[in-house]
Design an enzyme around this catalytic site. Structure first.
Site, PDB file in Angstrom:
ATOM      1  N   ASN A 209     -19.889  16.707  53.081  1.00 29.95           N
ATOM      2  CA  ASN A 209     -20.721  17.669  52.358  1.00 29.95           C
ATOM      3  C   ASN A 209     -21.679  18.316  53.353  1.00 29.95           C
ATOM      4  OD1 ASN A 209     -23.344  16.161  52.395  1.00 29.95           O
ATOM      5  ND2 ASN A 209     -22.095  14.654  51.302  1.00 29.95           N
ATOM      6  N   LYS A 287      -2.047   9.909  61.425  1.00 33.05           N
ATOM      7  CA  LYS A 287      -2.276  11.300  61.026  1.00 33.05           C
ATOM      8  C   LYS A 287      -1.158  11.770  60.081  1.00 33.05           C
ATOM      9  CE  LYS A 287      -2.722  15.901  62.889  1.00 33.05           C
ATOM     10  NZ  LYS A 287      -2.246  16.767  63.957  1.00 33.05           N
TER      11      LYS A 287
END
Ligand code: CTP
Length: 402
Positions: A209, A287
């Site tokens: 955020n 990944k």
């Protein structure tokens, strides 16, 4: 004398300038060393010789004095001080300070310093109440400048009202209190969370955020400035570590909780972090590749609530647990409910509605909500919110000690 506090006293022009002699005398009586800068206006009212005799030091006046610069650079003057005190401060010097002018030695020292500044205004009542002076006052306060006075009373010009220089004893008491404030939280431990958390999707991607961490870091600094043994548990931010604070850098909410629990016991905990409410249920160990399956769907699961966890009753519970609440509407109602839900002692409700202008800005509109109080603070900078909160925390513990 090496531990003695040092004040750089700036005497600007004004009929009350003679009182600066008494201020110096009383500061020195309390073991505080004083060095003076006398403005050209001030020199109309007191002489460098009298200031020098009372302070026991050289008096500085001109910005470009070759002899002065050789002995003591003008930047060094403010570096050497623990506090800059402007007494008396005229309307003119307040305006120049607000504008950031550096057109004499006094304003240059004030602009070049990162030391705290205290101001004792002295002027005619109409000059004091003029919107220009009041706007300057507000902006200096927002920058953290401390004020003592002015008092109300008869003026040299025959008028009555606010604008009189505070009495020397009041000024000296304010200075002393300022120096003592550095130990108000001595012996107490503080824990502060700050910044966002990063919740991993895979080893290179995460959910985050926009929290900057400015408020939490400022709170850790303010508590440490009052002498608290402070630990800051910070999510990833671009801010420098506060001074004299133990900093634990973490990434996820889980890591933040673990670092907080590891930092207990603590007397006060302030949760200012914008902890992600959710994390990815099963973050990938490798990944994620684009492959043929298209975008992956992420299943989210709840993160621990660090504030609620710290506020849980138990032997390790800090005596004072403080949280934040970002609200856009029904600020008091929602924050009051949040305080009860989380079990914390105080909530600082942050009005982030569009009208408040808080979002993206450096200022904050705060309501402090506790079990028995609900107070609205004037709009102020995040640094000031931190200083006010630290003061309130100190008062809280002092009242319990008494
Ligand atoms: N908090 C925390 N851990 C979490 C979530 C929040 O410690 N997992 C703390 C924050 O640091 C802050 C307070 O709880 O002190 C904010 O509570 P939160 O429920 O997240 O309130 P808001 O951010 O105001 O959001 P909402 O109104 O959506 O509940």
């Amino acid at each position: 004398m090496s531990n003695a506090k040092r004040v750089l006293l700036i005497v600007s022009g004004g009929i009350a300038a003679y009182k600066s002699l008494e201020v110096i005398r009383r500061l020195r009586e309390r073991g505080i060393a004083v060095r003076c800068i006398l403005t050209a206006g001030g020199a109309q009212f007191v002489t460098p010789l009298s200031l020098s005799a009372i302070s026991g030091d050289k008096v500085y006046g001109e910005l470009f004095s070759l002899t002065d610069e050789a002995e003591m650079g003008h930047i060094q003057l403010s570096r050497d001080a623990d506090l800059l005190l402007v007494a008396p401060a005229t309307a003119d010097i307040l305006a120049r300070m607000t504008q950031g002018l550096a057109n004499d030695l006094a304003t240059t020292a004030l602009l070049a310093t990162d030391k705290p500044v205290m101001v004792a205004p002295s002027m005619n009542v109409r000059m004091w109440t003029h919107p220009a002076t009041q706007a300057n006052l507000a902006s200096l306060k927002a920058r953290g400048t401390l004020f003592v006075g002015p008092n109300e009373g008869d003026m040299a010009c025959g008028e009555y009202g606010p604008g009189r220089l505070a009495e020397p004893e009041e000024i000296v008491t304010a200075v002393e209190r300022f120096f003592q404030s550095g130990s108000r939280l001595e012996g107490l431990r503080a824990l502060v969370t700050s910044g966002p958390t990063h919740e991993a999707i895979d080893p290179v991607r995460y959910i985050a955020n926009r929290s900057s961490g400015k408020q939490g870091h400022a709170i850790a600094q303010a508590l440490a400035d009052l002498g608290a043994d402070t630990t800051l548990v910070s999510g990833p931010t671009s801010l420098p570590d506060p001074e004299r604070v133990r900093v634990k850098h973490v990434r996820s909410a889980e890591e933040m909780l673990a670092a907080c629990l590891d930092s207990l016991p603590s007397d006060v905990a302030v949760c200012a972090a914008a902890v992600a409410d959710w994390k990815v249920a099963a973050a990938a160990n490798q990944k994620l590749k684009k492959g043929d399956e298209g975008p992956p769907s992420l299943t989210l699961t709840a993160n621990p609530d660090i504030l609620a966890r710290l506020a849980e009753p138990g032997a390790q519970r800090p005596r004072l647990v403080i949280g934040f609440a970002a609200e856009t509407e029904k600020v008091i109602e929602h924050a009051t409910a949040k305080r009860q839900r989380k079990g914390c002692d105080w909530i600082l409700a942050n009005d982030v509605s569009a009208e408040s202008g808080t979002f993206g800005g450096d200022d904050n509109s705060i309501h402090l909500i506790s079990a028995d109080a609900n107070e609205s603070w004037p709009r102020m900078s995040k640094r000031q919110v931190a200083a006010c909160l630290a003061e309130r925390v100190a008062t809280h513990f002092e009242s319990r000690r008494a």
